[in-house]
Motif scaffolding. Structure first.
Motif, PDB file in Angstrom:
ATOM      1  N   GLN A   9       0.898  -1.052  -0.009  1.00  0.00           N
ATOM      2  CA  GLN A   9      -0.124   0.102   0.085  1.00  0.00           C
ATOM      3  C   GLN A   9       0.580   1.140  -0.043  1.00  0.00           C
ATOM      4  OE1 GLN A   9      -2.833   0.029  -0.715  1.00  0.00           O
ATOM      5  NE2 GLN A   9      -4.933  -0.358   0.377  1.00  0.00           N
ATOM      6  N   VAL A  10       0.062   1.904  -1.083  1.00  0.00           N
ATOM      7  CA  VAL A  10       1.336   3.441  -0.529  1.00  0.00           C
ATOM      8  C   VAL A  10      -0.017   4.609   0.005  1.00  0.00           C
ATOM      9  CG1 VAL A  10       2.710   5.031  -2.629  1.00  0.00           C
ATOM     10  CG2 VAL A  10       2.902   2.356  -2.681  1.00  0.00           C
ATOM     11  N   GLN A  11       0.689   5.536   0.190  1.00  0.00           N
ATOM     12  CA  GLN A  11      -0.349   6.397   0.427  1.00  0.00           C
ATOM     13  C   GLN A  11       0.458   7.688   0.772  1.00  0.00           C
ATOM     14  OE1 GLN A  11       0.738   4.774   3.457  1.00  0.00           O
ATOM     15  NE2 GLN A  11      -0.823   3.257   2.745  1.00  0.00           N
ATOM     16  N   LEU A  12      -0.818   9.167   0.166  1.00  0.00           N
ATOM     17  CA  LEU A  12      -0.120  10.173  -0.437  1.00  0.00           C
ATOM     18  C   LEU A  12      -1.151  10.967   0.560  1.00  0.00           C
ATOM     19  CD1 LEU A  12      -0.266   9.846  -3.996  1.00  0.00           C
ATOM     20  CD2 LEU A  12       1.621   9.886  -2.411  1.00  0.00           C
ATOM     21  N   VAL A  13      -0.358  11.891   1.428  1.00  0.00           N
ATOM     22  CA  VAL A  13      -1.160  12.824   2.534  1.00  0.00           C
ATOM     23  C   VAL A  13      -0.475  14.425   2.063  1.00  0.00           C
ATOM     24  CG1 VAL A  13      -1.123  13.541   4.686  1.00  0.00           C
ATOM     25  CG2 VAL A  13      -1.350  11.028   4.370  1.00  0.00           C
TER      26      VAL A  13
ATOM     27  N   CYS B 134      -2.517  15.789  -5.248  1.00  0.00           N
ATOM     28  CA  CYS B 134      -0.979  14.710  -5.426  1.00  0.00           C
ATOM     29  C   CYS B 134      -1.206  14.253  -5.808  1.00  0.00           C
ATOM     30  CB  CYS B 134      -0.889  14.862  -3.765  1.00  0.00           C
ATOM     31  SG  CYS B 134       1.457  14.570  -4.141  1.00  0.00           S
ATOM     32  N   TYR B 135      -0.219  14.002  -6.945  1.00  0.00           N
ATOM     33  CA  TYR B 135      -0.699  13.018  -7.782  1.00  0.00           C
ATOM     34  C   TYR B 135       1.257  11.751  -7.926  1.00  0.00           C
ATOM     35  CZ  TYR B 135       1.396   9.940 -11.964  1.00  0.00           C
ATOM     36  OH  TYR B 135       1.708   9.899 -13.617  1.00  0.00           O
ATOM     37  N   ALA B 136       1.387  10.276  -7.456  1.00  0.00           N
ATOM     38  CA  ALA B 136       3.061   9.940  -7.624  1.00  0.00           C
ATOM     39  C   ALA B 136       2.945   9.112  -8.810  1.00  0.00           C
ATOM     40  CB  ALA B 136       3.537   9.847  -6.339  1.00  0.00           C
TER      41      ALA B 136
ATOM     42  N   TRP C 265      -2.735   8.804  -6.255  1.00  0.00           N
ATOM     43  CA  TRP C 265      -3.647  10.433  -5.753  1.00  0.00           C
ATOM     44  C   TRP C 265      -3.741  10.045  -4.328  1.00  0.00           C
ATOM     45  CZ3 TRP C 265      -3.978  13.166 -10.011  1.00  0.00           C
ATOM     46  CH2 TRP C 265      -4.595  12.659 -10.604  1.00  0.00           C
ATOM     47  N   GLY C 266      -3.780  11.954  -3.648  1.00  0.00           N
ATOM     48  CA  GLY C 266      -3.759  12.111  -2.375  1.00  0.00           C
ATOM     49  C   GLY C 266      -5.319  12.187  -2.035  1.00  0.00           C
ATOM     50  N   GLN C 267      -6.075  12.592  -1.615  1.00  0.00           N
ATOM     51  CA  GLN C 267      -7.364  13.439  -0.996  1.00  0.00           C
ATOM     52  C   GLN C 267      -7.618  14.211  -1.818  1.00  0.00           C
ATOM     53  OE1 GLN C 267      -4.917  13.048   1.207  1.00  0.00           O
ATOM     54  NE2 GLN C 267      -4.973  15.146   2.516  1.00  0.00           N
ATOM     55  N   GLY C 268      -6.854  15.109  -1.860  1.00  0.00           N
ATOM     56  CA  GLY C 268      -7.171  16.339  -1.670  1.00  0.00           C
ATOM     57  C   GLY C 268      -7.388  17.743  -1.005  1.00  0.00           C
ATOM     58  N   THR C 269      -6.662  19.148  -1.642  1.00  0.00           N
ATOM     59  CA  THR C 269      -6.983  19.672  -0.548  1.00  0.00           C
ATOM     60  C   THR C 269      -7.490  21.244  -0.937  1.00  0.00           C
ATOM     61  OG1 THR C 269      -5.503  20.694   1.415  1.00  0.00           O
ATOM     62  CG2 THR C 269      -4.232  20.103  -1.052  1.00  0.00           C
ATOM     63  N   GLN C 270      -8.346  21.600  -1.182  1.00  0.00           N
ATOM     64  CA  GLN C 270      -9.406  22.842  -1.124  1.00  0.00           C
ATOM     65  C   GLN C 270      -8.189  24.747  -1.527  1.00  0.00           C
ATOM     66  OE1 GLN C 270     -12.063  23.348  -2.398  1.00  0.00           O
ATOM     67  NE2 GLN C 270     -11.645  25.258  -3.244  1.00  0.00           N
ATOM     68  N   VAL C 271      -8.192  24.680  -2.453  1.00  0.00           N
ATOM     69  CA  VAL C 271      -7.152  26.059  -2.414  1.00  0.00           C
ATOM     70  C   VAL C 271      -8.293  27.000  -2.601  1.00  0.00           C
ATOM     71  CG1 VAL C 271      -5.436  27.877  -3.402  1.00  0.00           C
ATOM     72  CG2 VAL C 271      -5.507  24.662  -2.374  1.00  0.00           C
ATOM     73  N   THR C 272      -9.314  28.127  -2.320  1.00  0.00           N
ATOM     74  CA  THR C 272      -9.667  28.921  -2.291  1.00  0.00           C
ATOM     75  C   THR C 272      -9.204  30.339  -2.605  1.00  0.00           C
ATOM     76  OG1 THR C 272     -11.697  27.659  -1.104  1.00  0.00           O
ATOM     77  CG2 THR C 272     -11.638  30.129  -1.952  1.00  0.00           C
ATOM     78  N   VAL C 273      -9.422  30.960  -3.483  1.00  0.00           N
ATOM     79  CA  VAL C 273      -8.865  32.403  -3.190  1.00  0.00           C
ATOM     80  C   VAL C 273     -10.040  33.783  -3.748  1.00  0.00           C
ATOM     81  CG1 VAL C 273      -6.729  33.883  -4.822  1.00  0.00           C
ATOM     82  CG2 VAL C 273      -6.905  31.886  -4.753  1.00  0.00           C
TER      83      VAL C 273
END
Length: 120
Positions: free
Chosen positions: A1-5, A95-97, A110-118
């Protein structure tokens, strides 16, 4: 298993900066490339930046000169420094690896995603 955090998303005003981090762990033999994609509401996921094992990088035209991708010495953590942020940078950043795992297969993670709001 590989995890991306992932970490580091949030809300920022236009012209501000944010730094995203993504740490890979688990059954990793080697990492061929790591990078960031983003997906805005109603749009397709698009590549933002990628860094390869040899250190070469590529950026989307829309972020060149504003975003910088880098990694730590171990090569397992990738960063995205985002400066001069614009409202159109608002998206979920993933994030992608590309990793060779201990089954000796090259797979995309793939990571779980993080929200960026500008805000404008």
């Amino acid at each position: 298993q590989v995890q991306l955090v992932e970490s580091g998303g949030g809300l920022v005003q236009a012209g501000g900066s944010l730094r995203l981090s993504c740490a890979a762990s688990g059954s990793i033999v080697s990492i061929n490339a790591m990078g960031w994609y983003r997906q805005a509401p109603g749009k397709q996921r698009e590549l933002v930046a990628v860094i390869r094992s040899g250190g070469s990088t590529n950026y989307a035209d829309s972020v060149k000169g504003r975003f910088t991708i880098s990694r730590d010495n171990a090569g397992n953590t990738v960063y995205l420094q985002m400066n001069s942020l614009k409202p159109e940078d608002t998206a979920v950043y993933y994030c992608y690896a590309a990793i060779i795992n201990r089954s000796w297969s090259l797979s995309a993670y793939w990571g779980q995603g993080t929200q960026v709001t500008v805000s404008s």
